[in-house]
Design a protein around this motif. Structure first.
Motif, PDB file in Angstrom:
ATOM      1  N   THR B  15       0.845  -1.198   0.000  1.00  0.00           N
ATOM      2  CA  THR B  15       0.000   0.000   0.000  1.00  0.00           C
ATOM      3  C   THR B  15       0.878   1.244   0.000  1.00  0.00           C
ATOM      4  O   THR B  15       1.923   1.281   0.637  1.00  0.00           O
ATOM      5  CB  THR B  15      -0.909   0.032   1.236  1.00  0.00           C
ATOM      6  OG1 THR B  15      -0.110  -0.208   2.385  1.00  0.00           O
ATOM      7  CG2 THR B  15      -1.991  -1.001   1.161  1.00  0.00           C
ATOM      8  N   VAL B  16       0.401   2.227  -0.706  1.00  0.00           N
ATOM      9  CA  VAL B  16       1.145   3.489  -0.797  1.00  0.00           C
ATOM     10  C   VAL B  16       0.192   4.622  -0.440  1.00  0.00           C
ATOM     11  O   VAL B  16      -0.942   4.668  -0.922  1.00  0.00           O
ATOM     12  CB  VAL B  16       1.677   3.719  -2.232  1.00  0.00           C
ATOM     13  CG1 VAL B  16       2.430   5.034  -2.307  1.00  0.00           C
ATOM     14  CG2 VAL B  16       2.566   2.563  -2.657  1.00  0.00           C
ATOM     15  N   LEU B  17       0.625   5.492   0.434  1.00  0.00           N
ATOM     16  CA  LEU B  17      -0.220   6.612   0.851  1.00  0.00           C
ATOM     17  C   LEU B  17       0.638   7.861   0.883  1.00  0.00           C
ATOM     18  O   LEU B  17       1.711   7.876   1.481  1.00  0.00           O
ATOM     19  CB  LEU B  17      -0.767   6.319   2.256  1.00  0.00           C
ATOM     20  CG  LEU B  17      -1.671   7.362   2.903  1.00  0.00           C
ATOM     21  CD1 LEU B  17      -2.990   7.454   2.156  1.00  0.00           C
ATOM     22  CD2 LEU B  17      -1.940   6.990   4.348  1.00  0.00           C
ATOM     23  N   SER B  43      -4.710  -0.973  -7.870  1.00  0.00           N
ATOM     24  CA  SER B  43      -5.819  -0.025  -7.910  1.00  0.00           C
ATOM     25  C   SER B  43      -5.380   1.240  -7.210  1.00  0.00           C
ATOM     26  O   SER B  43      -4.571   1.202  -6.282  1.00  0.00           O
ATOM     27  CB  SER B  43      -7.062  -0.600  -7.242  1.00  0.00           C
ATOM     28  OG  SER B  43      -6.940  -0.509  -5.847  1.00  0.00           O
ATOM     29  N   VAL B  52      -3.945   7.085  -2.888  1.00  0.00           N
ATOM     30  CA  VAL B  52      -4.070   5.831  -2.169  1.00  0.00           C
ATOM     31  C   VAL B  52      -3.917   4.710  -3.192  1.00  0.00           C
ATOM     32  O   VAL B  52      -4.744   4.574  -4.082  1.00  0.00           O
ATOM     33  CB  VAL B  52      -5.454   5.722  -1.487  1.00  0.00           C
ATOM     34  CG1 VAL B  52      -5.603   4.370  -0.824  1.00  0.00           C
ATOM     35  CG2 VAL B  52      -5.640   6.837  -0.474  1.00  0.00           C
ATOM     36  N   MET B  53      -2.831   3.958  -3.086  1.00  0.00           N
ATOM     37  CA  MET B  53      -2.598   2.910  -4.074  1.00  0.00           C
ATOM     38  C   MET B  53      -2.451   1.564  -3.375  1.00  0.00           C
ATOM     39  O   MET B  53      -1.797   1.470  -2.337  1.00  0.00           O
ATOM     40  CB  MET B  53      -1.329   3.213  -4.859  1.00  0.00           C
ATOM     41  CG  MET B  53      -1.043   2.176  -5.917  1.00  0.00           C
ATOM     42  SD  MET B  53       0.254   2.692  -7.043  1.00  0.00           S
ATOM     43  CE  MET B  53       1.696   2.455  -6.061  1.00  0.00           C
ATOM     44  N   VAL B  54      -3.097   0.563  -3.938  1.00  0.00           N
ATOM     45  CA  VAL B  54      -3.038  -0.778  -3.365  1.00  0.00           C
ATOM     46  C   VAL B  54      -2.591  -1.753  -4.449  1.00  0.00           C
ATOM     47  O   VAL B  54      -3.148  -1.741  -5.551  1.00  0.00           O
ATOM     48  CB  VAL B  54      -4.421  -1.220  -2.837  1.00  0.00           C
ATOM     49  CG1 VAL B  54      -4.357  -2.649  -2.317  1.00  0.00           C
ATOM     50  CG2 VAL B  54      -4.903  -0.284  -1.746  1.00  0.00           C
TER      51      VAL B  54
END
Lengths: 455, 98
Positions: B15-17, B43, B52-54
């Motif tokens: 996850t990237v935030l 996504s 927000v990347m998952v």
């Protein structure tokens, strides 16, 4: 293969861990020492040390690996052992002190921060070994760092062993005296129980019960901060909505415990015992059970309405948690330790929370009067009477109750006692000045209640 | 119970935030490519100004162990000013599904 969950679920999990202090409070390995019994004390000590080190050699490392894989902190890795009074019956108090030191060394070698099981079960009476162990408790706790001790003095089925209760009042005083240079910290590692569970992973009351297997992994979850956040999202909601919010949160917290327990069991090749569904606060800000009660609408924890709020919280945690785990056990309920909960400390300092109210609260939650500092000059009979009251609540209600009380040497009401770390700091609380010596020293047992006659 | 079956053991969620800017996906996926970790699904959404990347990532053919990969990703995250997490997929499956 596509993602099987939404990104909002993923972010909820990450938020719970990073911002709301969700963690696994403890992975506790239960180890049976029954096969170590017999022979000379020196040989027994060697067998005990070898067995603990063999069974738990990978425990801490495995815990660290699981933390890394799942990204969930596991705060403590601990060991519980067979109540040592059972394996060393007939030995002298000096032998028991040496055995405690052996346990301490084994804990140090394996890298765990606490080892529980310097314990005796004396709810109906004492064997010679039980008496030796109990009289060794003050020296054992003052000469070891990691060993925790517990004594079960009552059950619903047996009644209350008042001889043991009176004795424990004296033992607590002695333990405080021997650790007077550290505000009586020895007493923070000593719990007096009624209806003690045999698979509790939480210290200081953990031991490996007689009905347990050779070796087992039990897990204690935490997460008051996560529940607090869930309640804060529903400021004006009715009780049904509130209970549902807590249940949903407790479910998620407990699932993490179940996952970590199964992973640890799988990696260590040791059966998985239980998840203990407890809300265990820490001194960290926002990780407080008192804050949860206040978020429900109480001006201060300890005021009128606190018992009802705690009853709702405790029940909802159990309902949510029970759905999430295949095996639930241990203490399973909200903890209300004073020194380990910033909100409780603040409530005591504000004059809102008294010993009497804490006693009432223990009727509806686990565990009991926990981590409470009282003036150093409190008579041992008064400590015994406090234990007797708690034991009576446990006995009549068929629940676990416990007393972990610190008569801090040289301290008086309003002073502050610092234990540091997870044990926190405790404001010294007022006890009633009126004596109960003539009552607690009558001798004998308080008979088992009608509730015991269930067959 | 499928827990700890091999295929799932090898799948992690990354996850990237962080604040949206040029090069976040390139940076993070670059690290994954270097160690031969295969992205199975990705996504992303923008919530307010935050990205927000998952990503669902298969690490079965990864050259480095999971701990090292985590450290590489976190270092890259620090370099580009976003928060990067990597956890085994079971965590999310377990918490939200029964």
């Amino acid at each position: 293969m596509p993602l099987s969950f939404s990104s909002s679920e993923i972010y909820e999990t990450i938020r719970m861990v990073q911002m709301e202090n969700l963690d696994i409070r403890t992975i506790t390995m239960g180890i049976s020492l029954r096969d170590c019994a017999g022979g000379k004390p020196g040989r027994l000590r060697q067998r005990v040390y070898d067995k603990i080190c063999r069974c738990a050699q990978n425990l801490v490392q495995t815990g660290v690996e699981i933390e890394q894989d799942f990204g969930i902190p596991i705060v403590n890795k601990r060991i519980s052992v067979t109540p040592v009074a059972l394996i060393a019956d007939g030995y002298s108090p000096e032998d028991f002190v040496q055995l405690a030191q052996t346990l301490d060394r084994a804990a140090e070698t394996t890298g765990v921060n606490f080892l529980g099981g310097f314990s005796a079960l004396v709810h109906k009476g004492m064997t010679a070994g039980d008496a030796s162990l109990i009289s060794a408790i003050p020296s054992a706790l003052s000469t070891t760092e990691r060993v925790c001790s517990s004594v079960n003095v009552a059950t619903t089925k047996a009644g209350i062993n008042m001889d043991a209760v009176a004795l424990m009042g004296r033992i607590i005083k002695e333990t405080a005296a021997l650790t007077a240079d550290r505000d009586g910290i020895g007493c923070a590692k000593l719990v007096v129980f009624c209806n003690v569970p045999e698979d509790n992973p939480f210290m200081a009351g953990a031991f490996h019960g007689v009905g347990e297997p050779e070796c087992v992994i039990n897990v204690g979850v935490s997460g008051p901060g996560v529940v607090l956040r869930a309640i804060q999202k529903h400021p004006g909601a009715d009780f049904g909505t509130l209970a549902t919010a807590i249940k949903q949160t407790a479910f998620k917290i407990t699932r993490m415990g179940e996952l970590v327990g199964r992973a640890a069991s799988h990696k260590l090749g040791v059966p998985f015992g239980i998840v203990d569904l407890s809300l265990a606060p820490t001194p960290a800000i926002g990780d407080s059970v008192a804050d949860i009660l206040e978020a429900m609408g109480l001006e201060r924890c300890g005021t009128h309405g606190t018992t009802a709020a705690l009853a709702l919280l405790n029940d909802a945690v159990k309902k949510g948690g029970a759905m999430a785990s295949s095996y639930v056990g241990g203490l399973s309920g909200a903890f209300i330790p004073v020194s380990e909960d910033a909100g409780m400390i603040a409530a005591v300092e504000a004059g809102a929370l008294s010993l009497d109210k804490l006693e009432a609260m223990t009727c509806v939650c686990s565990v009991g009067l926990d981590m409470i500092a009282v003036p150093g000059d409190t008579p041992s009979e008064t400590l015994a009477a406090i234990i007797a009251d708690e034991a009576a609540i446990g006995m009549i209600n068929g629940k676990t109750t416990a007393v972990r009380i610190i008569p801090a040497p040289g301290k008086k009401e309003g002073d502050l006692v610092e234990f540091g770390g997870l044990l926190g700091r405790a404001p010294v609380m007022k006890v009633h000045p009126f004596g109960a010596a003539a009552f607690v020293t009558r001798g004998g047992r308080i008979p088992a209640p009608l509730q015991a006659l269930t067959n | 119970m499928l827990l700890f079956a091999d295929d799932q053991d090898n799948r992690v969620i990354v996850t990237v935030l962080g604040k949206d800017k040029v090069g976040i996906i390139a940076g993070v996926t670059g690290v994954l490519a270097q160690v031969n970790a295969n992205i199975l699904d990705i996504s992303q959404t923008i919530m307010q100004e935050f990205l927000v990347m998952v990503m669902l990532v298969d690490i079965s053919r990864c050259h480095v162990d999971f701990g090292t990969l985590k450290n590489l990703l976190m270092a890259k995250g620090e370099e580009i000013g976003v928060q990067v997490n990597a956890q085994h997929e079971e965590v999310f499956r377990f918490m939200h599904r029964i």
